[in-house]
Write a protein that holds these residues in place. Structure first.
Motif: not given
Length: 83
Positions: A17-19, A21-25, A59
């Motif tokens: 889930p954190l990755w 979020s990083d991808c969205i950023t 990111s």
């Protein structure tokens, strides 16, 4: 990783889930950078471009750190001594 006294899962699953979020950023930064590059030249444009590049760089660095951490926690580098 051992969760709830018996549920085993990979740290890759824990960090996924954190990755996302990083991808969205990162993708938001790409979109904003593309928008900034189409604008007319000016000092605010330059600052915005630098800001988006820093956001994208951050990111990527954080995502790479999480990959390395997941590898280490899953035992991929068990022979590497950490001090």
């Amino acid at each position: 990783a051992q969760l709830n006294e018996g549920i085993s899962t990979s740290y890759y699953a824990i960090f996924s889930p954190l990755w996302v979020s990083d991808c969205i950023t990162f993708m938001t930064g790409v979109q904003e950078l593309h928008r900034d590059l189409r604008e007319s030249p000016g000092p605010s444009r330059r600052n915005s471009i630098i800001s988006q590049l820093n956001r994208m760089k951050g990111s990527v660095c954080v995502a790479v750190f999480k990959v390395l951490l997941a590898q280490r926690l899953d035992g991929a580098w068990a022979d590497v001594e950490m001090r």
